[in-house]
Design a protein around this motif. Structure first.
Motif, short mmCIF file in Angstrom:
data_model
loop_
_atom_site.label_atom_id
_atom_site.label_comp_id
_atom_site.label_asym_id
_atom_site.label_seq_id
_atom_site.Cartn_x
_atom_site.Cartn_y
_atom_site.Cartn_z
N ASP A 35 0.81 -1.22 0.00
CA ASP A 35 0.00 0.00 0.00
C ASP A 35 0.85 1.28 0.00
O ASP A 35 0.33 2.38 -0.17
CB ASP A 35 -0.90 0.05 1.25
CG ASP A 35 -1.94 -1.05 1.26
OD1 ASP A 35 -2.11 -1.71 0.21
OD2 ASP A 35 -2.55 -1.27 2.32
N LEU A 36 2.14 1.11 0.24
CA LEU A 36 2.97 2.29 0.52
C LEU A 36 3.28 3.15 -0.71
O LEU A 36 3.20 4.39 -0.61
CB LEU A 36 4.24 1.83 1.23
CG LEU A 36 4.99 2.84 2.10
CD1 LEU A 36 4.08 3.64 3.01
CD2 LEU A 36 6.06 2.12 2.91
N PRO A 37 3.62 2.58 -1.86
CA PRO A 37 3.94 3.45 -3.01
C PRO A 37 2.81 4.43 -3.33
O PRO A 37 3.07 5.63 -3.53
CB PRO A 37 4.17 2.46 -4.15
CG PRO A 37 4.65 1.22 -3.47
CD PRO A 37 3.87 1.16 -2.18
N ALA A 38 1.57 3.95 -3.34
CA ALA A 38 0.44 4.84 -3.67
C ALA A 38 0.27 5.91 -2.60
O ALA A 38 0.03 7.09 -2.92
CB ALA A 38 -0.84 4.03 -3.81
N LEU A 39 0.43 5.52 -1.35
CA LEU A 39 0.29 6.48 -0.25
C LEU A 39 1.37 7.57 -0.32
O LEU A 39 1.10 8.75 -0.18
CB LEU A 39 0.36 5.70 1.07
CG LEU A 39 0.18 6.43 2.40
CD1 LEU A 39 -0.48 5.50 3.41
CD2 LEU A 39 1.51 6.91 2.93
N LEU A 40 2.60 7.15 -0.58
CA LEU A 40 3.71 8.12 -0.65
C LEU A 40 3.59 9.00 -1.88
O LEU A 40 3.98 10.16 -1.86
CB LEU A 40 5.06 7.38 -0.66
CG LEU A 40 5.43 6.65 0.63
CD1 LEU A 40 6.65 5.76 0.43
CD2 LEU A 40 5.68 7.62 1.78
N ASN A 41 3.05 8.45 -2.94
CA ASN A 41 2.88 9.20 -4.19
C ASN A 41 1.93 10.39 -4.00
O ASN A 41 2.02 11.38 -4.72
CB ASN A 41 2.35 8.26 -5.27
CG ASN A 41 2.80 8.71 -6.65
OD1 ASN A 41 3.81 9.41 -6.78
ND2 ASN A 41 2.06 8.32 -7.66
N GLU A 42 1.04 10.31 -3.01
CA GLU A 42 0.09 11.39 -2.72
C GLU A 42 0.75 12.56 -2.00
O GLU A 42 0.22 13.67 -2.01
CB GLU A 42 -1.05 10.86 -1.84
CG GLU A 42 -2.01 9.93 -2.54
CD GLU A 42 -2.76 10.62 -3.65
OE1 GLU A 42 -3.43 11.63 -3.35
OE2 GLU A 42 -2.64 10.20 -4.82
N LEU A 43 1.88 12.31 -1.35
CA LEU A 43 2.51 13.36 -0.54
C LEU A 43 3.39 14.22 -1.44
O LEU A 43 4.11 13.71 -2.28
CB LEU A 43 3.37 12.75 0.57
CG LEU A 43 2.69 11.77 1.51
CD1 LEU A 43 3.69 11.23 2.52
CD2 LEU A 43 1.52 12.43 2.22
#
Ligand SMILES: [Zn+2]
Length: 345
Positions: free
Chosen positions: A205-213
């Protein structure tokens, strides 16, 4: 004063106070001075002790005494597994060792303070200041983060770990490499704000979450795989135990493990940008669920985006310097990182 300037100013005060000429080597007097300082600052930023009544978490290995420190910025639901932000405070030599790792200690404290001022996260935030990261303790059973994870964490476990090391400096290249290149400073300038991240691959789940920041002004984030560089710091024990994490570092520089790693050489604006980024990371990961069993994700798309954003129009020429046509595939990112590492980062 703008919030970012305020953060930069406090970071500099903290680094200058913590990073004394005597250093913070395990067993030395400077280490004891640092212990007291860490305890005082955890209290000042609004932490309560993580365990019982004290911030200090002593342990002993082979008759040597060590001390981790952990404070908590209380969250709304204290039963949830906490987010942890952490860094080591010991020094490798009897010298200030400001970039290694006073800078990250100051950043961890600044993130704790900011989260406290915002009223806390959904869950607890642990501010963990680890002992004994440096040789001869590095990756041994005396390493502070390893003892913390194996003996000192409570039954809630750790939801997510945010770790940094060597994040106080501009990325630069050794002068013997750039001396003969005309206008070398023009070529190397785009590298100065670079900040390397590993761990995006630690949960699917992390790449998508970090991509938002968004990455704040003052840093250019480059994501890559932890495998390329290995467990360079305190994130290793979390990675091995499948705790999702991010690790930030600006790599090695000419003052690495030298008496010349002094507070005056750090870039406090870059550190303030990293602080802002970490505050956003803590908020975002605190709200995420991170289902178990998905502890490795494919982060290549996210990595490609970070290289693209970091270099903008300079991307192609810089790719050429690093020996690839573009940062557009796992193989090319591999080669570019290998080149950066060979340049001494
Ligand atoms: Zn070090």
């Amino acid at each position: 004063m703008k919030p970012k300037q305020k953060i930069a100013k406090q970071l500099e005060i903290d680094v200058r106070e913590l990073c004394q000429p005597s250093g913070r080597r395990v067993g030395e007097e400077g280490h004891q001075v640092a212990e007291q300082w860490v305890e005082k600052r955890l209290k000042e930023i609004g932490c309560i002790p993580y365990r019982e009544n004290s911030f200090s978490l002593p342990y002993e290995v082979d008759e040597t005494r060590f001390k981790n420190f952990a404070g908590v910025i209380a969250g709304r639901d204290r039963s949830l597994p906490p987010v942890l932000i952490g860094a080591h405070y010991d020094s490798v030599i009897d010298a200030p060792c400001a970039d290694d790792n006073g800078a990250s200690v100051a950043i961890s404290l600044a993130v704790g303070l900011a989260i406290a001022e915002q009223g806390g996260l959904e869950r607890d935030l642990i501010v963990a200041i680890f002992d004994a990261e440096e040789p001869p303790f590095f990756q041994s059973e005396a390493m502070g983060s390893i003892r913390f994870y194996e003996d000192q964490i409570d039954e809630r476990g750790i939801h997510f770990a945010v770790i940094s090391d060597l994040v106080g400096h501009d990325v630069s290249f050794p002068s013997h490499l750039t001396r003969r290149i005309p206008a070398a400073n023009l070529i190397t300038a785009p590298f100065a704000p670079l900040t390397f991240m590993t761990g995006a691959e630690s949960h699917s789940d992390l790449p998508a979450l970090l991509n938002e920041l968004k990455s704040p002004k003052g840093i250019k984030l480059i994501a890559t795989l932890n495998d390329y560089v290995g467990d360079m710091s305190d994130h290793g024990i979390f990675r091995k135990n499948n705790v999702p994490y991010v690790f930030l570092s600006c790599g090695r520089w000419e003052h690495y493990h030298q008496p010349t790693d002094t507070p005056d050489r750090l870039n406090y604006n870059k550190m303030a940008a990293i602080t802002e980024y970490f505050i956003d990371v803590c908020r975002a990961v605190s709200a995420a669920a991170f289902a178990e069993g998905l502890s490795s994700g494919d982060s290549v798309e996210f990595e490609k985006q970070t290289w693209k954003k970091a270099f903008g129009l300079m991307r192609k020429p810089l790719a050429k310097i690093l020996g690839v046509s573009d940062f557009d595939s796992r193989a090319n990112i591999d080669r570019a990182v290998a080149k950066l590492v060979s340049l001494g980062l």
